[in-house]
Design an enzyme around this catalytic site. Structure first.
Site: not given
Length: 123
Positions: A69, A84, A64
């Site tokens: 950030h 996943c 996935s």
């Protein structure tokens, strides 16, 4: 479609850390942590913003994604790891990845969230 979504909001990260403001340093950290966790990177993008120069980085995983950030001016970082569990349980790998990144940023505090996704029987 079952999976595990982990997030962490880090505060009190030392603002001088290169990984907070240098895309290549963040890239090396993320790709190294992904590999060490036993996950497979299949794509990536790292972008530095103008002053004060935070960085956003995304690593696409076969399992996935990882998104990071940074806000060096605030000593803050947000982490987002989603895996996943279609062909096997990747939860331990996701937890290891998040823990390694948290440690690397040296935060004084962290707020973590864990969401099981995909409905009944989700990993």
């Amino acid at each position: 479609m079952q999976g595990l979504h982990l997030t962490a909001d880090l505060r009190g990260c030392p603002p001088a850390l290169a990984v907070l403001h240098e895309p290549e340093a963040l890239r090396a950290l993320c790709l190294g942590a992904v590999a060490a966790a036993g996950l497979q990177a299949v794509g990536e993008l790292f972008h530095r913003f103008p002053a004060p120069g935070g960085v956003t980085g995304v690593v696409l995983l076969a399992e996935s994604h990882l998104a990071v950030h940074t806000w060096p001016e605030l000593g803050g970082v947000t982490l987002d790891v989603y895996v996943c569990n279609l062909h096997g349980d990747n939860s331990t790998r996701a937890e290891g990845l998040l823990a390694a990144l948290e440690q690397a940023f040296g935060a004084s505090s962290a707020e973590r969230h864990r969401v099981r996704r995909g409905g009944p029987g989700a990993a």
